[in-house]
Design an enzyme around this catalytic site. Structure first.
Site, PDB file in Angstrom:
ATOM      1  N   TYR A   1      30.599  -4.813   1.595  1.00 35.37           N
ATOM      2  CA  TYR A   1      30.883  -3.665   2.471  1.00 35.37           C
ATOM      3  C   TYR A   1      30.524  -3.973   3.909  1.00 35.37           C
ATOM      4  CZ  TYR A   1      31.365  -0.658  -1.643  1.00 35.37           C
ATOM      5  OH  TYR A   1      31.766  -0.084  -2.807  1.00 35.37           O
TER       6      TYR A   1
ATOM      7  N   LYS B   1       0.532   5.078 -14.095  1.00 35.65           N
ATOM      8  CA  LYS B   1       1.459   6.095 -13.568  1.00 35.65           C
ATOM      9  C   LYS B   1       2.808   5.451 -13.227  1.00 35.65           C
ATOM     10  CE  LYS B   1      -0.605   5.426  -8.995  1.00 35.65           C
ATOM     11  NZ  LYS B   1      -1.613   5.937  -8.036  1.00 35.65           N
TER      12      LYS B   1
HETATM   13  C1  LIG Z   1      -2.588   5.002  -7.861  1.00 29.34           C
HETATM   14  C2  LIG Z   1      -4.026   5.283  -7.762  1.00 29.34           C
HETATM   15  C3  LIG Z   1      -4.971   4.302  -8.084  1.00 29.34           C
HETATM   16  C4  LIG Z   1      -4.590   2.849  -8.392  1.00 29.34           C
HETATM   17  O1  LIG Z   1      -4.377   2.177  -7.167  1.00 29.34           O
HETATM   18  P1  LIG Z   1      -4.011   0.597  -7.142  1.00 29.34           P
HETATM   19  O2  LIG Z   1      -3.984   0.287  -5.688  1.00 29.34           O
HETATM   20  O3  LIG Z   1      -2.670   0.470  -7.778  1.00 29.34           O
HETATM   21  O4  LIG Z   1      -5.066  -0.107  -7.883  1.00 29.34           O
HETATM   22  C5  LIG Z   1      -6.304   4.658  -8.104  1.00 29.34           C
HETATM   23  N1  LIG Z   1      -6.684   5.924  -7.787  1.00 29.34           N
HETATM   24  C6  LIG Z   1      -5.809   6.889  -7.445  1.00 29.34           C
HETATM   25  C7  LIG Z   1      -6.301   8.252  -7.101  1.00 29.34           C
HETATM   26  C8  LIG Z   1      -4.454   6.595  -7.395  1.00 29.34           C
HETATM   27  O5  LIG Z   1      -3.590   7.548  -7.024  1.00 29.34           O
END
Ligand SMILES: *Cc1c(COP(=O)(O)O)cnc(C)c1O
Length: 353
Positions: free
Chosen positions: A245, A38
């Protein structure tokens, strides 16, 4: 180095492949690795990362949005994809067209393949209603059962065990052996093999970032991403001269200051002024003054060999020094996840093997 690139994120795909293989080695036979890609693969490039993770032994992919699933399909990825996020009607249609599995916690979610999510304590998505979850889990399009841990990365707490126990009871109550049961993220995968079930959903660890915010090497992981820029100017500052800045930094002695063309517009967050190092010629130097949108300034000290064109490493190794995303995160009072996700599209991704 080429000045065509203000800032470059180099992603080592073989590191992703090795990380996936390492994660697989933690699982018993028959437990699948689902690589979570993702948010554009946590900033690493979703399609490239997905292919590397699959090459390393992942057999499923997971994303948050239907559009992310569609993008993977458009790039020829044929493996199972789980869309984990909440979906509008329109997104459900996109997910269906992408032939993705989706997560359901109400009867309204419509897809060919559903994973019923019980909220065992994350308090975000999923149903907390045990009866509703059981009812949903009996549906004939249900192919999976899942939950998500809130505190897997906080070793020593009791909450994780309580969530795990509640989920285990749910899986038993459903009593179907034709379903893919999954709960663990990266931290849970390391923490407790009891949480592995039929599949683990690993994101952060696939990229070689440590789910506990420590040194990834201690867990057999290799960071895949390095972030570099270059020295665009080196100038002499007299005592009392300021950079940036708000004049947050003033030379306390005569010194040299480098200007490096990366800033918060690239996702190099502003955070605490001056409280971050970069590497040039294998040495650490502190930032001088506020991060601006397009540049940072670096205090090189009163005597320097640094010159225009030198490579600047913001994340990664140079000579015998290295800066981990975990270090950057600590200085910004955030987590490594946010450091790589924050890198903006303006930073070109270069995928190498
Ligand atoms: C993002 C996510 C994961 C992966 O988590 P990590 O800590 O990056 O391994 C797994 N399950 C769900 C439901 C998530 O939203």
């Amino acid at each position: 180095m080429s000045a065509a690139e203000r800032a470059l994120a180099r992603i080592d795909l073989s590191a992703i492949e090795r990380n996936a293989a390492h994660l697989r080695s933690l699982l018993r036979d028959g437990t699948a690795l689902c690589a979570v890609v993702k948010a554009d693969g946590y900033g690493h490039g979703a399609v490239w990362s997905a292919k590397a993770a699959l090459a390393g032994g992942a057999s499923w992919l997971a994303v948050a949005t239907a559009g992310e699933a569609e993008d993977l399909r458009r790039h020829g990825i044929a493996e199972r994809i789980l869309v984990m996020g909440a979906l509008t009607r329109e997104e459900q249609r996109v997910a269906r067209e992408a032939e993705a599995d989706v997560v359901a916690w109400t009867p309204e979610v419509d897809a060919e393949r559903l994973h019923v999510k019980l909220d065992t304590g994350m308090g975000r998505l999923g149903t907390r209603d045990w009866k509703e979850a059981l009812r949903l889990a009996r549906g004939d399009r249900v192919v999976g059962l899942m939950t998500h841990f809130a505190t897997a990365d906080e070793r020593g707490d009791d909450y994780f065990a309580a969530q795990l126990e509640r989920f285990r009871e749910f899986v038993e109550a459903v009593g179907r052996d034709d379903l893919v049961v999954h709960a663990a993220n990266s931290a849970a995968t390391y923490r407790d093999s009891e949480a592995h079930f039929d599949m683990v959903r690993c994101g952060i660890a696939v990229y070689g970032l440590d789910p506990f915010g420590e040194d990834p090497a201690d867990r057999g992981l290799e960071p895949a991403l390095s972030l570099t820029s270059w020295v665009a100017a080196v100038r002499r500052f007299e005592a009392g001269a300021s950079a940036g800045y708000g004049r947050r930094w003033t030379a306390s002695r005569p010194t040299w200051v480098a200007t490096v063309p990366i800033g918060y517009g690239d996702g190099w967050r502003r955070g605490v002024a001056g409280d971050r190092d970069v590497l040039i010629r294998g040495r650490r130097y502190p930032l001088a003054g506020n991060v601006s949108m397009d540049n940072v300034t670096v205090d090189l000290g009163s005597d320097t060999e640094v010159s225009v064109g030198d490579e600047v490493v913001l994340i990664g190794e140079q000579a015998h020094e290295r800066i981990l995303a975990e270090e950057v995160a600590r200085r910004l009072a955030t987590i490594n996840y946010e450091v790589t996700c924050a890198l903006s599209p303006r930073v070109r991704r270069l995928h190498v093997r």
